[in-house]
Write an enzyme that holds these catalytic residues in place. Sequence first.
Site, PDB file in Angstrom:
ATOM      1  N   SER A   1       0.868  -1.179   0.000  1.00 31.62           N
ATOM      2  CA  SER A   1       0.000   0.000   0.000  1.00 31.62           C
ATOM      3  C   SER A   1       0.904   1.227   0.000  1.00 31.62           C
ATOM      4  O   SER A   1       2.104   1.111   0.321  1.00 31.62           O
ATOM      5  CB  SER A   1      -0.851  -0.017   1.280  1.00 31.62           C
ATOM      6  OG  SER A   1      -1.446   1.247   1.520  1.00 31.62           O
TER       7      SER A   1
ATOM      8  N   TYR B   1      -1.959  -1.331  10.435  1.00 31.78           N
ATOM      9  CA  TYR B   1      -1.916  -1.420   8.965  1.00 31.78           C
ATOM     10  C   TYR B   1      -0.595  -0.880   8.428  1.00 31.78           C
ATOM     11  O   TYR B   1       0.061  -1.511   7.600  1.00 31.78           O
ATOM     12  CB  TYR B   1      -3.100  -0.627   8.397  1.00 31.78           C
ATOM     13  CG  TYR B   1      -3.362  -0.809   6.925  1.00 31.78           C
ATOM     14  CD1 TYR B   1      -4.097  -1.893   6.455  1.00 31.78           C
ATOM     15  CD2 TYR B   1      -2.902   0.117   5.995  1.00 31.78           C
ATOM     16  CE1 TYR B   1      -4.360  -2.054   5.099  1.00 31.78           C
ATOM     17  CE2 TYR B   1      -3.164  -0.031   4.635  1.00 31.78           C
ATOM     18  CZ  TYR B   1      -3.896  -1.116   4.199  1.00 31.78           C
ATOM     19  OH  TYR B   1      -4.158  -1.271   2.848  1.00 31.78           O
TER      20      TYR B   1
HETATM   21  P1  NAD Z   1     -11.299  -6.359  -0.044  1.00 33.14           P
HETATM   22  O1  NAD Z   1     -11.881  -6.273   1.322  1.00 33.14           O
HETATM   23  O2  NAD Z   1     -12.185  -6.187  -1.228  1.00 33.14           O
HETATM   24  O3  NAD Z   1     -10.513  -7.736  -0.236  1.00 33.14           O
HETATM   25  C1  NAD Z   1      -9.857  -8.384   0.790  1.00 33.14           C
HETATM   26  C2  NAD Z   1      -9.801  -9.863   0.486  1.00 33.14           C
HETATM   27  O4  NAD Z   1      -9.075 -10.525   1.532  1.00 33.14           O
HETATM   28  C3  NAD Z   1     -11.161 -10.530   0.402  1.00 33.14           C
HETATM   29  O5  NAD Z   1     -11.162 -11.494  -0.627  1.00 33.14           O
HETATM   30  C4  NAD Z   1     -11.278 -11.230   1.766  1.00 33.14           C
HETATM   31  O6  NAD Z   1     -12.148 -12.341   1.754  1.00 33.14           O
HETATM   32  C5  NAD Z   1      -9.837 -11.634   1.986  1.00 33.14           C
HETATM   33  N1  NAD Z   1      -9.504 -11.933   3.375  1.00 33.14           N
HETATM   34  C6  NAD Z   1      -9.640 -11.134   4.453  1.00 33.14           C
HETATM   35  N2  NAD Z   1      -9.251 -11.803   5.573  1.00 33.14           N
HETATM   36  C7  NAD Z   1      -8.849 -13.033   5.172  1.00 33.14           C
HETATM   37  C8  NAD Z   1      -8.347 -14.183   5.853  1.00 33.14           C
HETATM   38  N3  NAD Z   1      -8.177 -14.207   7.183  1.00 33.14           N
HETATM   39  N4  NAD Z   1      -8.061 -15.276   5.137  1.00 33.14           N
HETATM   40  C9  NAD Z   1      -8.262 -15.300   3.773  1.00 33.14           C
HETATM   41  N5  NAD Z   1      -8.711 -14.230   3.095  1.00 33.14           N
HETATM   42  C10 NAD Z   1      -9.017 -13.126   3.773  1.00 33.14           C
HETATM   43  O7  NAD Z   1     -10.135  -5.256  -0.026  1.00 33.14           O
HETATM   44  P2  NAD Z   1      -9.105  -4.731  -1.130  1.00 33.14           P
HETATM   45  O8  NAD Z   1      -9.148  -3.256  -1.074  1.00 33.14           O
HETATM   46  O9  NAD Z   1      -9.309  -5.397  -2.438  1.00 33.14           O
HETATM   47  O10 NAD Z   1      -7.738  -5.183  -0.462  1.00 33.14           O
HETATM   48  C11 NAD Z   1      -6.814  -6.043  -1.094  1.00 33.14           C
HETATM   49  C12 NAD Z   1      -5.404  -5.637  -0.672  1.00 33.14           C
HETATM   50  O11 NAD Z   1      -5.101  -4.346  -1.196  1.00 33.14           O
HETATM   51  C13 NAD Z   1      -5.213  -5.546   0.845  1.00 33.14           C
HETATM   52  O12 NAD Z   1      -3.971  -6.093   1.214  1.00 33.14           O
HETATM   53  C14 NAD Z   1      -5.225  -4.055   1.101  1.00 33.14           C
HETATM   54  O13 NAD Z   1      -4.510  -3.703   2.247  1.00 33.14           O
HETATM   55  C15 NAD Z   1      -4.562  -3.549  -0.164  1.00 33.14           C
HETATM   56  N6  NAD Z   1      -4.812  -2.131  -0.460  1.00 33.14           N
HETATM   57  C16 NAD Z   1      -6.067  -1.651  -0.658  1.00 33.14           C
HETATM   58  C17 NAD Z   1      -6.256  -0.297  -0.933  1.00 33.14           C
HETATM   59  C18 NAD Z   1      -7.622   0.310  -1.172  1.00 33.14           C
HETATM   60  O14 NAD Z   1      -7.718   1.557  -1.241  1.00 33.14           O
HETATM   61  N7  NAD Z   1      -8.668  -0.480  -1.342  1.00 33.14           N
HETATM   62  C19 NAD Z   1      -5.144   0.549  -1.001  1.00 33.14           C
HETATM   63  C20 NAD Z   1      -3.872   0.016  -0.797  1.00 33.14           C
HETATM   64  C21 NAD Z   1      -3.712  -1.326  -0.527  1.00 33.14           C
END
Ligand code: NAD
Length: 260
Positions: free
Chosen positions: A142, A155
């Site tokens: 991130s 985080y």
């Molecule tokens: P999201 O909530 O849509 O997806 C998260 C996924 O992780 C889901 O499929 C969920 O089922 C899975 N998950 C959560 N806990 C779990 C566990 N214990 N075991 C197995 N699977 C698990 O969120 P996202 O935004 O798509 O996030 C994906 C990645 O991107 C994350 O690492 C997040 O930190 C990172 N990220 C997101 C953003 C943003 O703005 N959305 C920005 C930077 C980084």
Amino acid sequence: MLKGKVALITGSTSGIGLGIARALAAQGCGVMLNGFGDAAAIERLCLELSEQHGAPVAYNRADLTHPAEIETLVADAVAQMGGLDILVNNAGIQHTAPVEEFPPEKWDAILAVNLSASFHTIHHALPHMKAKGWGRILNIASVHGLVASPNKAAYVAAKHGLVGLTKVVALETAGLGITCNAICPGWTRTELIEPQILAKAQALGVGLEAGGQALLAEKQPSRQFVSIEQIGQLAVFLCSSAAVQITGTAVPIDGGWTAQ
Ligand code: NAD
């Protein structure tokens, strides 16, 4: 381009992980999905992906807070798909609160999913990549792997740790046909950030769209969300042969957030 390769993407039942899974499958890559969600919806998703791209698709529901389930997840990917070439550590969770109010159990859970799970998947996946002399590891960190924001102690600590892990694995695999890089997205509109959009909207007394725009205005100079398709294409590039000398990096895709 990736025909015949096999990718395991953690947390790929929604959001960024699903965007990456779609992009890799579109290149002919077999994909092992993982993450939580409605079982029937996930089954439909697997069918849709394999019909659309003609690539093998499988799913394992491993809970990444349990190292034993991670070991089984990697073994299952190898057994069902015939190998493991690409590992995308994407699953992540979030909780926001000032440090002194931060629930210790939330700290533990965020460190487990956002950092320790990636150590365990890499630990089990690397021998398969070394045996083939080819591998790609993508850690979805991130902007918070590079800079901090208040109220995100766990985080930010986990994502900075993930960038550090990325560098170590890159050094240990340099010259072996294996690369390890971190992708550092800025605001991307997924379920993960909906609570933050809602909180901003409520604080300002505005709707969700205006709440989202207010979040962007604070941090992301482009004032546009990153899309999951854009992150998917960046992942595809980092898996390509053109990217073989790119390793140990943390690549921002953040509308200028970390340029400030
Ligand atoms: P999201 O909530 O849509 O997806 C998260 C996924 O992780 C889901 O499929 C969920 O089922 C899975 N998950 C959560 N806990 C779990 C566990 N214990 N075991 C197995 N699977 C698990 O969120 P996202 O935004 O798509 O996030 C994906 C990645 O991107 C994350 O690492 C997040 O930190 C990172 N990220 C997101 C953003 C943003 O703005 N959305 C920005 C930077 C980084």
